[in-house]
Write an enzyme that holds these catalytic residues in place. Structure first.
Site, PDB file in Angstrom:
ATOM      1  N   ARG A 198       6.460  -8.053   1.728  1.00  0.00           N
ATOM      2  CA  ARG A 198       7.474  -7.632   2.700  1.00  0.00           C
ATOM      3  C   ARG A 198       7.926  -9.037   3.329  1.00  0.00           C
ATOM      4  O   ARG A 198       9.298  -8.646   3.933  1.00  0.00           O
ATOM      5  CB  ARG A 198       6.547  -6.944   3.905  1.00  0.00           C
ATOM      6  CG  ARG A 198       7.399  -6.557   4.912  1.00  0.00           C
ATOM      7  CD  ARG A 198       6.760  -5.530   6.104  1.00  0.00           C
ATOM      8  NE  ARG A 198       6.733  -4.330   5.656  1.00  0.00           N
ATOM      9  CZ  ARG A 198       5.564  -3.817   5.743  1.00  0.00           C
ATOM     10  NH1 ARG A 198       4.478  -4.094   6.329  1.00  0.00           N
ATOM     11  NH2 ARG A 198       5.126  -2.542   5.288  1.00  0.00           N
ATOM     12  N   ASP A 253      -1.537   6.817   6.352  1.00  0.00           N
ATOM     13  CA  ASP A 253      -1.540   5.299   6.740  1.00  0.00           C
ATOM     14  C   ASP A 253      -2.262   5.050   7.765  1.00  0.00           C
ATOM     15  O   ASP A 253      -2.565   5.898   8.936  1.00  0.00           O
ATOM     16  CB  ASP A 253       0.111   5.057   7.000  1.00  0.00           C
ATOM     17  CG  ASP A 253       0.288   3.255   6.882  1.00  0.00           C
ATOM     18  OD1 ASP A 253      -0.612   2.647   6.409  1.00  0.00           O
ATOM     19  OD2 ASP A 253       1.454   2.923   7.209  1.00  0.00           O
ATOM     20  N   LYS A 298       0.830  -1.131   0.011  1.00  0.00           N
ATOM     21  CA  LYS A 298      -0.073  -0.060   0.017  1.00  0.00           C
ATOM     22  C   LYS A 298       0.889   1.231  -0.100  1.00  0.00           C
ATOM     23  O   LYS A 298       0.587   2.072  -0.861  1.00  0.00           O
ATOM     24  CB  LYS A 298      -0.951   0.051   1.376  1.00  0.00           C
ATOM     25  CG  LYS A 298      -1.828  -0.993   1.280  1.00  0.00           C
ATOM     26  CD  LYS A 298      -2.876  -1.140   2.434  1.00  0.00           C
ATOM     27  CE  LYS A 298      -2.042  -1.371   3.921  1.00  0.00           C
ATOM     28  NZ  LYS A 298      -1.838  -2.585   3.972  1.00  0.00           N
ATOM     29  N   THR A 299       1.967   1.270   0.956  1.00  0.00           N
ATOM     30  CA  THR A 299       2.687   2.404   0.876  1.00  0.00           C
ATOM     31  C   THR A 299       3.602   2.740  -0.344  1.00  0.00           C
ATOM     32  O   THR A 299       3.721   3.793  -0.812  1.00  0.00           O
ATOM     33  CB  THR A 299       3.568   2.606   2.213  1.00  0.00           C
ATOM     34  OG1 THR A 299       3.013   2.124   3.458  1.00  0.00           O
ATOM     35  CG2 THR A 299       4.649   3.690   2.292  1.00  0.00           C
ATOM     36  N   THR A 328      -5.558  -1.212   7.016  1.00  0.00           N
ATOM     37  CA  THR A 328      -5.626  -2.864   7.172  1.00  0.00           C
ATOM     38  C   THR A 328      -6.879  -3.266   7.342  1.00  0.00           C
ATOM     39  O   THR A 328      -7.242  -4.495   7.497  1.00  0.00           O
ATOM     40  CB  THR A 328      -4.414  -3.194   7.948  1.00  0.00           C
ATOM     41  OG1 THR A 328      -4.879  -2.516   9.187  1.00  0.00           O
ATOM     42  CG2 THR A 328      -3.179  -3.183   7.785  1.00  0.00           C
TER      43      THR A 328
HETATM   44  P1  ADP Z   1       2.136  -1.885   3.102  1.00  0.00           P
HETATM   45  O1  ADP Z   1       2.284  -0.470   2.952  1.00  0.00           O
HETATM   46  O2  ADP Z   1       0.711  -2.732   2.365  1.00  0.00           O
HETATM   47  O3  ADP Z   1       2.343  -2.462   4.666  1.00  0.00           O
HETATM   48  P2  ADP Z   1       4.666  -1.598   2.035  1.00  0.00           P
HETATM   49  O4  ADP Z   1       4.207  -0.833   0.644  1.00  0.00           O
HETATM   50  O5  ADP Z   1       5.447  -1.080   2.887  1.00  0.00           O
HETATM   51  O6  ADP Z   1       3.160  -2.430   2.392  1.00  0.00           O
HETATM   52  O7  ADP Z   1       5.732  -2.882   1.105  1.00  0.00           O
HETATM   53  C1  ADP Z   1       6.322  -3.616   1.975  1.00  0.00           C
HETATM   54  C2  ADP Z   1       7.824  -3.827   1.129  1.00  0.00           C
HETATM   55  O8  ADP Z   1       7.342  -4.849   0.154  1.00  0.00           O
HETATM   56  C3  ADP Z   1       8.193  -2.758   0.468  1.00  0.00           C
HETATM   57  O9  ADP Z   1       9.335  -2.246   0.983  1.00  0.00           O
HETATM   58  C4  ADP Z   1       8.526  -3.318  -0.757  1.00  0.00           C
HETATM   59  O10 ADP Z   1       9.928  -3.161  -1.123  1.00  0.00           O
HETATM   60  C5  ADP Z   1       7.990  -4.513  -1.251  1.00  0.00           C
HETATM   61  N1  ADP Z   1       6.727  -4.635  -1.909  1.00  0.00           N
HETATM   62  C6  ADP Z   1       5.677  -4.520  -1.765  1.00  0.00           C
HETATM   63  N2  ADP Z   1       5.028  -4.654  -2.814  1.00  0.00           N
HETATM   64  C7  ADP Z   1       5.585  -4.929  -3.779  1.00  0.00           C
HETATM   65  C8  ADP Z   1       5.524  -5.166  -5.093  1.00  0.00           C
HETATM   66  N3  ADP Z   1       4.129  -5.365  -5.770  1.00  0.00           N
HETATM   67  N4  ADP Z   1       6.394  -5.654  -5.997  1.00  0.00           N
HETATM   68  C9  ADP Z   1       7.686  -5.445  -5.486  1.00  0.00           C
HETATM   69  N5  ADP Z   1       7.994  -5.277  -3.925  1.00  0.00           N
HETATM   70  C10 ADP Z   1       7.066  -4.877  -3.366  1.00  0.00           C
END
Ligand code: ADP
Length: 347
Positions: A225, A117, A72-73, A166
């Site tokens: 992640r 977030d 998401k981030t 989430t």
């Molecule tokens: P969320 O905000 O949903 O908790 P993040 O965007 O922080 O998740 O993603 C976590 C990590 O996973 C990021 O640092 C990134 O490196 C990796 N990541 C997430 N989605 C992808 C994707 N679709 N392709 C490649 N790497 C990804």
């Protein structure tokens, strides 16, 4: 072959990593083309961003939902990069007063992106600042008190709010309705995760063969992640062992040493399932009870552990509480006596 344990993960490390506090910025994809999987969301975003760019407008507000670590981030920062906008990031628990949020909004420049977030944790009074800001581009505030109090309206520059959650079910209806686009990120299939593992291994200068890549992906809880975390832990073993090449056996050995089992479950997941099965005959058992027994916050269990186990069909959520499924018994190698309805005499 013996594998020494260069960095035993403590439960705190695991939690930090699951919640993203240890994410490596170098591994975060920067453009839509580098973002692997979630094809439908990518395609829709691509059109929306291109259209906003061609019209010279701010992109409509976007709500991204899904379990932690699914991107998401990352997507939010990619949207900013693709739109050519500045990216400002915060999280709802950090915004305690409406005045702080109002200040943030007034500092935004034309077409900037504000990422919030955990937006479901925003307080009611902060939410109320967002309603007119998102809908009409202004904020209302009151100056003074009592009969002399005056309502003042302040215009904002056109901006895009990207909210991540989430727990989309916990978002209030008025806030939800103000997002022009809503995307629910799904768990990743093994093909997409394999591509993510291969990309991360490449960025870290590791030589994973095809089978090692698939084996790591298969134990990554369908979550990028976690995939990145596992590749980094395997890298520790590679460094300590002085290896040049990673094969499937080495992956299995490293991950077993880290307590990650064949389905990707970690120690806490297994403890939860064992408790349901051994103490409560499979359940139902309430979240509060489980949280007290494993000494973890309910939120940690609900957000970091349950979604994957539900998705894998290892547990179910009922009105009475959590229940372990037959698959959980089988995975843990415990005898399954059928459901309460099938075998009431055993319960
Ligand atoms: P969320 O905000 O949903 O908790 P993040 O965007 O922080 O998740 O993603 C976590 C990590 O996973 C990021 O640092 C990134 O490196 C990796 N990541 C997430 N989605 C992808 C994707 N679709 N392709 C490649 N790497 C990804």
């Amino acid at each position: 072959m013996t594998v020494r344990n260069p960095a035993a993960d403590s439960p705190e490390d695991l939690r930090d990593e699951l919640e993203g506090r240890l994410d490596d910025p170098a591994l975060r994809p920067a453009r839509l083309g580098d973002f692997i999987g979630q094809e439908r969301i990518r395609a829709k975003l691509d059109v929306a961003i291109q259209a906003a760019r061609q019209r010279g407008e701010a992109l409509d507000h976007v709500l991204l939902s899904g379990p932690p670590g699914l991107g998401k981030t990352t997507l939010a920062s990619i949207i900013a990069a693709e739109r050519g906008s500045s990216f400002h990031s915060t999280s709802a628990p950090a915004i305690t007063r409406p005045a702080d949020l109002a200040r943030l909004l007034t500092l935004l420049e034309d077409r900037d992106i504000l990422f919030i977030d955990e937006i479901h944790r925003l307080g009611r009074s902060c939410e109320e600042i967002l309603y007119p800001a998102m809908e009409d581009g202004h904020i209302d505030f009151i100056i003074g008190e009592g009969p002399t109090a005056q309502s003042v309206q302040l215009s904002l520059k056109p901006f895009t709010l990207i909210g991540a959650t989430t727990r989309s079910g916990m978002l209030s209806a008025p806030l939800k309705s103000r997002f022009g686009m809503e995307f629910k990120l799904e768990f990743y299939d093994t093909d997409s995760l394999s591509r993510i593992v291969a990309r991360t291994a490449g960025l870290l200068g590791l030589n994973f063969d095809h089978h090692a890549t698939r084996a790591t992906a298969a134990r990554s809880r369908m979550t990028p992640r976690v995939a990145n975390r596992l590749v980094k832990r395997i890298r520790d073993y590679v460094t300590v062992e002085g290896r040049t090449h990673v094969d499937e056996d080495f992956v299995h050995e490293c991950l077993s040493r880290l307590g990650v089992d064949t389905l990707g479950l970690v120690e806490l997941d297994r403890r939860l399932l064992r408790l349901m099965i051994e103490r409560y005959k499979g359940g139902p058992v309430g979240l509060r009870t489980l949280s007290a027994l494993v000494d973890e916050e309910e939120r940690t269990l609900e957000e970091d552990h349950e979604p994957f186990m539900l998705r894998m069909g290892l547990m179910e959520k009922t009105a009475q509480g959590r229940m372990a499924t037959q698959k959980a018994y089988e995975h843990l190698g415990l005898p399954y006596a059928g459901t309460r309805d099938e075998n009431p005499q055993l319960f």
